[in-house]
Design an enzyme around this catalytic site. Structure first.
Site, PDB file in Angstrom:
ATOM      1  N   CYS A   2       0.875  -1.290  -0.499  1.00 14.77           N
ATOM      2  CA  CYS A   2      -0.181  -0.309  -0.168  1.00 14.77           C
ATOM      3  C   CYS A   2       0.539   1.155   0.133  1.00 14.77           C
ATOM      4  CB  CYS A   2      -0.489  -0.671   0.942  1.00 14.77           C
ATOM      5  SG  CYS A   2      -1.139  -1.446   1.634  1.00 14.77           S
ATOM      6  N   ARG A  27       5.571   0.205  -6.908  1.00 17.70           N
ATOM      7  CA  ARG A  27       5.276  -0.768  -5.608  1.00 17.70           C
ATOM      8  C   ARG A  27       4.087  -2.314  -5.948  1.00 17.70           C
ATOM      9  NH1 ARG A  27       6.229   2.548  -0.552  1.00 17.70           N
ATOM     10  NH2 ARG A  27       4.623   1.593   0.574  1.00 17.70           N
ATOM     11  N   TRP A  74      -2.577  -3.100  -1.341  1.00 16.67           N
ATOM     12  CA  TRP A  74      -1.914  -4.175  -1.526  1.00 16.67           C
ATOM     13  C   TRP A  74      -3.082  -5.114  -1.048  1.00 16.67           C
ATOM     14  CZ3 TRP A  74       0.903  -7.270  -4.817  1.00 16.67           C
ATOM     15  CH2 TRP A  74       1.563  -8.678  -4.217  1.00 16.67           C
ATOM     16  N   ASN A 100      -1.616   1.981   5.917  1.00 14.27           N
ATOM     17  CA  ASN A 100      -0.580   1.153   5.409  1.00 14.27           C
ATOM     18  C   ASN A 100      -0.292   0.063   6.740  1.00 14.27           C
ATOM     19  OD1 ASN A 100      -0.289   2.600   2.530  1.00 14.27           O
ATOM     20  ND2 ASN A 100       1.483   2.772   3.113  1.00 14.27           N
ATOM     21  N   GLY A 101      -0.153  -1.208   6.459  1.00 18.99           N
ATOM     22  CA  GLY A 101       0.099  -2.198   7.734  1.00 18.99           C
ATOM     23  C   GLY A 101      -0.923  -2.876   8.085  1.00 18.99           C
ATOM     24  N   GLU A 488      19.131 -22.792  -2.801  1.00 14.77           N
ATOM     25  CA  GLU A 488      18.677 -21.442  -3.411  1.00 14.77           C
ATOM     26  C   GLU A 488      19.780 -20.567  -3.242  1.00 14.77           C
ATOM     27  OE1 GLU A 488      16.228 -19.911  -3.261  1.00 14.77           O
ATOM     28  OE2 GLU A 488      16.497 -17.821  -3.550  1.00 14.77           O
ATOM     29  N   LYS A 492      20.275 -18.110  -6.662  1.00  9.29           N
ATOM     30  CA  LYS A 492      20.178 -16.848  -6.835  1.00  9.29           C
ATOM     31  C   LYS A 492      21.600 -15.878  -7.232  1.00  9.29           C
ATOM     32  CE  LYS A 492      17.061 -15.629  -5.823  1.00  9.29           C
ATOM     33  NZ  LYS A 492      15.734 -15.974  -6.036  1.00  9.29           N
ATOM     34  N   GLU A 495      21.309 -16.521 -11.043  1.00 12.71           N
ATOM     35  CA  GLU A 495      20.281 -15.673 -12.323  1.00 12.71           C
ATOM     36  C   GLU A 495      20.566 -14.387 -12.158  1.00 12.71           C
ATOM     37  OE1 GLU A 495      16.085 -15.628 -10.563  1.00 12.71           O
ATOM     38  OE2 GLU A 495      16.532 -15.859  -8.823  1.00 12.71           O
ATOM     39  N   HIS A 511      30.859 -37.866  -4.204  1.00 12.39           N
ATOM     40  CA  HIS A 511      30.623 -38.271  -5.521  1.00 12.39           C
ATOM     41  C   HIS A 511      30.406 -37.848  -6.586  1.00 12.39           C
ATOM     42  CE1 HIS A 511      29.230 -41.429  -2.371  1.00 12.39           C
ATOM     43  NE2 HIS A 511      28.894 -40.035  -1.581  1.00 12.39           N
ATOM     44  N   LYS A 611       9.408 -11.704 -14.040  1.00 14.92           N
ATOM     45  CA  LYS A 611       9.112 -11.731 -12.797  1.00 14.92           C
ATOM     46  C   LYS A 611       8.046 -13.075 -12.104  1.00 14.92           C
ATOM     47  CE  LYS A 611       9.141 -10.858  -8.154  1.00 14.92           C
ATOM     48  NZ  LYS A 611      10.776 -11.660  -7.679  1.00 14.92           N
TER      49      LYS A 611
HETATM   50  O1  M6R Z   1       6.288 -16.376  -8.501  1.00 21.49           O
HETATM   51  P1  M6R Z   1       6.313 -17.877  -8.067  1.00 21.49           P
HETATM   52  O2  M6R Z   1       7.681 -18.451  -7.026  1.00 21.49           O
HETATM   53  O3  M6R Z   1       5.552 -19.125  -7.693  1.00 21.49           O
HETATM   54  O4  M6R Z   1       7.911 -18.004  -8.975  1.00 21.49           O
HETATM   55  C1  M6R Z   1       8.786 -19.171  -9.100  1.00 21.49           C
HETATM   56  C2  M6R Z   1       9.520 -19.169  -9.372  1.00 21.49           C
HETATM   57  O5  M6R Z   1       9.362 -18.141 -11.137  1.00 21.49           O
HETATM   58  C3  M6R Z   1      10.525 -17.874  -9.245  1.00 21.49           C
HETATM   59  O6  M6R Z   1      10.575 -18.599  -7.902  1.00 21.49           O
HETATM   60  C4  M6R Z   1      12.217 -17.979  -9.799  1.00 21.49           C
HETATM   61  O7  M6R Z   1      12.909 -18.743  -9.677  1.00 21.49           O
HETATM   62  C5  M6R Z   1      12.629 -16.855  -9.335  1.00 21.49           C
HETATM   63  N1  M6R Z   1      13.223 -15.933 -10.473  1.00 21.49           N
HETATM   64  C6  M6R Z   1      13.857 -16.998  -8.209  1.00 21.49           C
HETATM   65  O8  M6R Z   1      14.285 -16.005  -7.780  1.00 21.49           O
END
Ligand code: M6R
Length: 616
Positions: A2, A27, A74, A100-101, A488, A492, A495, A511, A611
């Site tokens: 928000c 946002r 939001w 907001n909040g 993860e 990160k 990507e 292995h 995204k």
């Molecule tokens: O919106 P979602 O969580 O379903 O998205 C899944 C993946 O596309 C998302 O987590 C993607 O791997 C990100 N870019 C990771 O940082």
């Protein structure tokens, strides 16, 4: 998330309000509205959709008046509907507010208000505040009622949770009141006017001079005067700041990138996700999710469906269900599950996890599970998204909009959701005793603060990142609950920095991947002080060092052994082993961010990525 803007001026304010909410669009939001005071009345124009769509129907510029507030919502409480859009009115129509909040005790307050005859038109926590302020203004003898500012301050004292509030009232048409707790709010000094905003981006074209309100301070604003009161109602002097950001920098709250801003938002977003669902000795989410203790008792198996980072949180979830709720859990790539005939035995809960709720593969797999008659739960960050409309139940994460393509705060709030679910199930099934539940709750309560402590090491992590910039590969190792964090961390890094990185269970290194290790290979080892895995992980560090690899270790504060073995050590605070993933992922997010930034990559919009992946 928000956004708020408010203006009290010697001139009409509609244009500034509309411009302000447009500047908050980045946002993410689902509805928008404004309220202005004119001729002793409050005029409200609001609707569901983008600013331009709502403006086309509501004609914001035609709103009359020199005092007003505006908001983009939001959704957190209640669906995306006109009634839930802000501003909200008090029952007598004299007070309008934007908020907001998250008000944690809004259901209790709502019940009390209903007990004295109040009825509500929305499902929001915000409307409860408008009712409370009206009650405070009208209750008792006229002399005791005081002004709008007194009513706002008294009402705010009854609120538990986070809020930034803008309030206007027909009886004081030249006044704008603002207050906050744990949600940001600034007061801006314009020419012949004062402004409020949740984010300086909304007002930067009108002023660069602001004061930052602190928790529970109240700002009483007119076109010509600004008075700030502390919690006790005494007038205080606040320092004025000059903002030298351009609008783009302001949108990022002064951070270089959205990703960094979102990493730093995590303590607050975790608290927003956790606190409203915690009571002294239990987790409570039955009213919002429809998941009762009976439902939880009937579940004897879980299948997770997710993609990418959400798939990694599902893997932590698998560990938690085995450890806490003591039931088997399987983690499926949604894209694979949808084309397989995996058996779904009776008593299975299928949990789909997604930040966006719009990931095509996850939703298709979820539809398949529903078609086969299974009970389903979405853990999702976006209210009203396709996933939440498909699933039988939804547990919302309260991360707010995530703009950086690399998921950070969405991931940690998903973990928070999984902890809540597991504690509730462990309680319903009595797989943990009350003392163990209390210990978990205590650790979960502490987690946001511990995340903040890790963020304080940002500069140290930035220095370590320099050792990565010329590398082409990296290995991440973790065991148990930290294996998903190794995955993860590697995702990160690859990507956003385009360095090839792989995560492995630490014991798997010998292995195969060990063949890759030489002095060019950074190896990130997650090595918390867990009784079961610590010694073995030390062994892995030795193996890497024996082959000249560069070890970056994530260790528990107080560990005196690892700093002598590893090339670089980042400490995380001590906590329960099962809470660990929430902490060890934070330095890995910062590490990836700094490596990418140092390599000159487009951190927020990495190449080839989107995204929201709405295609198969
Ligand atoms: O919106 P979602 O969580 O379903 O998205 C899944 C993946 O596309 C998302 O987590 C993607 O791997 C990100 N870019 C990771 O940082």
């Amino acid at each position: 998330m928000c956004g708020i803007i408010g203006v009290v001026s010697s001139k009409p304010v509609a244009g500034k309000l509309a411009d302000g909410v447009r500047r908050l669009e980045y946002r993410g939001y689902d509805s928008v509205g404004l309220a202005t005071l004119h001729d002793g009345q409050i005029g409200i124009r609001k609707g569901v959709g983008k600013v331009d769509e709502v403006d086309a129907k509501q004609h914001f510029a035609q709103a009359l008046g020199n005092t007003g507030i505006a908001h983009c919502r939001w959704g957190t409480h209640g669906g995306i509907t006109l009634n839930n859009a802000h501003p909200h009115l008090s029952p007598d129509g004299t007070i309008a507010i934007v908020h907001n909040g998250i008000i944690e005790n809004y259901l209790d307050l709502k019940q009390q208000l209903e007990g004295v005859g109040h009825t509500f038109v929305s499902e929001t926590d915000t409307e409860v505040i408008a009712h409370l302020i009206e009650l405070e203004r009208t209750r008792g003898a006229a002399a005791a009622q005081g002004t709008l500012k007194d009513a706002v301050a008294r009402a705010a004292r009854k609120l538990v949770g986070s809020y930034a509030l803008g309030v206007v009232c027909t009886d004081e048409p030249d006044t704008l009141i603002a207050t906050r707790n744990e949600s940001p709010l600034v007061v801006g000094f314009g020419e012949g006017e004062h402004l409020i905003a949740s984010d300086v981006a909304a007002i930067l074209t009108h002023t660069d001079t602001v004061i930052y309100l602190d928790n529970r301070e109240v700002a009483v604003l007119s076109a010509g005067e600004c008075t700030i009161l502390d919690d006790a109602g005494s007038v205080i002097e606040k320092e004025k700041h000059t903002i030298d950001w351009d609008v783009e920098a302001a949108e990022k709250g002064g951070y270089e990138h959205f990703m960094l801003k979102e990493i730093y938002e995590q303590p607050g977003k975790l608290a927003d996700t956790i606190s409203p669902r915690l009571r002294d000795h239990e987790v409570v989410f039955e009213a919002e999710t429809g998941i009762t203790p009976e439902v939880l008792r009937g579940i004897d198996r879980v299948i997770f469906l997710a993609c990418g980072t959400s798939w990694h949180s599902a893997m932590v979830g698998e560990f938690l269900f085995e450890e806490l709720a003591k039931i088997p859990a399987e983690v499926e790539y949604a894209s694979e599950f949808r084309y397989r005939n995996a058996p779904i035995p009776p008593g299975t809960l299928v949990i789909a996890i997604s930040q966006s709720g719009e990931t095509a593969d996850t939703n298709a797999a979820l539809e398949e599970a529903i078609r086969r008659g299974t009970r389903t739960l979405a853990i999702c960050n976006v209210r009203g998204s396709s996933m939440t409309r498909l699933a039988h139940h939804t547990l919302y994460t309260h991360a707010g909009p995530e703009i950086g393509v690399a998921s950070t705060k969405a991931f940690t709030t998903q973990l928070a959701g999984l902890y809540l679910l597991n504690i509730a199930m462990a309680q319903a099934k009595a797989t943990l005793n009350q003392q163990q539940i209390d210990t978990m709750l205590q650790a979960l309560r502490q987690a946001p603060l511990q995340v903040e402590q890790i963020l304080d090491q940002n500069e140290h992590i930035q220095k370590i990142a320099k050792h990565f910039t010329a590398r082409s590969n990296a290995i991440y190792l973790g065991r148990g609950a930290h294996f998903p964090i190794a995955l993860e961390g590697a995702l990160k890094l690859k990507e956003i920095s385009y360095i090839h990185a792989e995560g492995y269970p630490a014991a798997e290194m010998k292995h195969g991947p060990i063949a890759l290790i030489d002095k060019q290979m950074p190896v990130v080892v997650i090595a918390p002080n867990d009784k079961l895995t610590y010694q073995k992980t030390l062994g892995n560090i030795e193996e890497v060092k024996a082959r000249d690899g560069v070890v970056i270790a994530i260790a528990t504060e107080g560990d005196e052994v690892i700093p002598n073995l590893a090339d670089h050590t980042i400490f995380v605070p001590d906590s329960l082993y099962s809470i660990g993933p929430l902490l060890t992922v934070i330095p890995l997010q910062l590490l990836s961010y700094h490596v990418a930034e140092l390599r000159g990559c487009d951190v927020d919009k990495p190449r080839n990525l989107s995204k929201v992946v709405t295609v198969e």
